[in-house]
Structure formats: C-alpha cells, structure tokens
Design a protein around this motif. Structure first.
Motif, PDB file in Angstrom:
ATOM      1  N   ALA A  28       0.842  -1.206   0.000  1.00  0.00           N
ATOM      2  CA  ALA A  28       0.000   0.000   0.000  1.00  0.00           C
ATOM      3  C   ALA A  28       0.874   1.252   0.000  1.00  0.00           C
ATOM      4  N   LYS A  29       1.913   1.251   0.817  1.00  0.00           N
ATOM      5  CA  LYS A  29       2.829   2.404   0.850  1.00  0.00           C
ATOM      6  C   LYS A  29       3.507   2.575  -0.500  1.00  0.00           C
ATOM      7  N   GLY A  30       3.866   1.462  -1.139  1.00  0.00           N
ATOM      8  CA  GLY A  30       4.466   1.525  -2.469  1.00  0.00           C
ATOM      9  C   GLY A  30       3.488   2.062  -3.504  1.00  0.00           C
ATOM     10  N   PHE A  31       2.225   1.661  -3.382  1.00  0.00           N
ATOM     11  CA  PHE A  31       1.181   2.140  -4.293  1.00  0.00           C
ATOM     12  C   PHE A  31       1.043   3.658  -4.178  1.00  0.00           C
ATOM     13  N   ILE A  32       0.968   4.153  -2.944  1.00  0.00           N
ATOM     14  CA  ILE A  32       0.842   5.606  -2.715  1.00  0.00           C
ATOM     15  C   ILE A  32       2.080   6.327  -3.239  1.00  0.00           C
ATOM     16  N   LYS A  33       3.239   5.759  -3.015  1.00  0.00           N
ATOM     17  CA  LYS A  33       4.492   6.372  -3.502  1.00  0.00           C
ATOM     18  C   LYS A  33       4.476   6.468  -5.031  1.00  0.00           C
ATOM     19  N   THR A  34       4.032   5.400  -5.689  1.00  0.00           N
ATOM     20  CA  THR A  34       3.939   5.406  -7.153  1.00  0.00           C
ATOM     21  C   THR A  34       2.916   6.436  -7.623  1.00  0.00           C
ATOM     22  N   PHE A  41      -0.717  14.368  -8.137  1.00  0.00           N
ATOM     23  CA  PHE A  41      -1.183  13.648  -6.947  1.00  0.00           C
ATOM     24  C   PHE A  41      -0.332  13.978  -5.724  1.00  0.00           C
ATOM     25  N   ALA A  42       0.935  14.252  -5.935  1.00  0.00           N
ATOM     26  CA  ALA A  42       1.811  14.650  -4.822  1.00  0.00           C
ATOM     27  C   ALA A  42       1.346  15.977  -4.233  1.00  0.00           C
ATOM     28  N   LYS A  43       0.757  16.833  -5.065  1.00  0.00           N
ATOM     29  CA  LYS A  43       0.299  18.154  -4.606  1.00  0.00           C
ATOM     30  C   LYS A  43      -1.132  18.149  -4.088  1.00  0.00           C
ATOM     31  N   ALA A  44      -1.791  16.995  -4.125  1.00  0.00           N
ATOM     32  CA  ALA A  44      -3.171  16.906  -3.648  1.00  0.00           C
ATOM     33  C   ALA A  44      -3.233  17.200  -2.151  1.00  0.00           C
ATOM     34  N   THR A  45      -4.374  17.677  -1.708  1.00  0.00           N
ATOM     35  CA  THR A  45      -4.580  17.952  -0.292  1.00  0.00           C
ATOM     36  C   THR A  45      -4.680  16.652   0.503  1.00  0.00           C
ATOM     37  N   VAL A  87      -8.851   7.648  -2.625  1.00  0.00           N
ATOM     38  CA  VAL A  87      -9.646   8.795  -3.056  1.00  0.00           C
ATOM     39  C   VAL A  87      -8.794  10.041  -2.827  1.00  0.00           C
ATOM     40  N   THR A  88      -8.563  10.767  -3.903  1.00  0.00           N
ATOM     41  CA  THR A  88      -7.713  11.963  -3.869  1.00  0.00           C
ATOM     42  C   THR A  88      -8.595  13.203  -3.958  1.00  0.00           C
ATOM     43  N   ARG A  89      -8.263  14.187  -3.112  1.00  0.00           N
ATOM     44  CA  ARG A  89      -9.009  15.453  -3.130  1.00  0.00           C
ATOM     45  C   ARG A  89      -8.031  16.617  -3.208  1.00  0.00           C
TER      46      ARG A  89
END
Length: 118
Positions: A28-34, A41-45, A87-89
């Motif tokens: 999961a951490k790898g998925f988020i990192k990717t 996505f890195a700049k998402a809130t 879910v990204t916001r």
C-alpha cells in the motif's frame, strides 16, 4: 494501477479515485508512492485510502478525518480483499462539511462500477 481523474467537482474541490491489486501495508505504501510520483497527486490535499488484506483492515485518512473508514466500509460491503482504493481530493477553498463523505462514497462507487465494467 487504474486512475479515474476529475470524477467529482464541488465548490472548487476536485476528486479522483485510484486503485489496484495490493496485499499488504508495505505494498500500500508503495502504491501511494507510485501514485504520488505523479506531481499532480503529490500536490493533492488528501490521498485517503483503505485496503482489506487476508489478515487485517488498513486505512489512512491523510488529514481527511473519517474518510479512510468510509472507503474501508465500502470494501467490506463489497467483500473486496487484496485491492487498495485511494480517493484523492484537491481542496478548492471552501469547506464541504458532511458532503465530503458523500463525495468519498461516490468516488469509491464510481471506481467499483468501472472495475466491474472491464
């Protein structure tokens, strides 16, 4: 990794939903990192996520209090194990109150429906 962008927009906030096979907290951490390797996505809130593994339930609100639990409950209802949903916001400047939970639910439903339509 499947990413559905610009699926919900409300009062300036924009949402995306992503997901894919995932079997552990480490994955999961790898998925988020990717995912966050993509500058947008890195700049998402918030990148809120949940995952049901064979052994446990994992979630992360990423500052959007309670949103991880919303995703987790939907995964449980679907019986979907070994699959992470994020879910990204991007915050638009106006607070959404309880509507944010409805948007998280709708984002997960959109993902699940698209997943089933493959």
């Amino acid at each position: 990794m499947r990413i559905l962008e610009n699926i919900i927009s409300d009062r300036g906030s924009k949402y995306a939903v992503s997901g894919g096979p995932c079997a552990s907290e480490e994955e999961a951490k790898g998925f988020i990192k990717t995912l966050c390797a993509k500058k947008k996505f890195a700049k998402a809130t918030h990148n809120t996520w949940a995952l049901l593994t064979a052994d446990t339930a994992l979630k992360n609100d990423d500052g959007e209090a309670g949103a991880g639990m919303v995703i987790l409950r939907m995964l449980e209802r679907e019986g979907l194990h070994g699959h992470i949903i994020v879910v990204t916001r991007w915050f638009g400047g106006k607070h959404l109150g309880g509507d944010r939970f409805r948007h998280v639910q709708n984002a997960v439903r959109i993902y699940l429906d698209a997943r089933g339509a493959r």
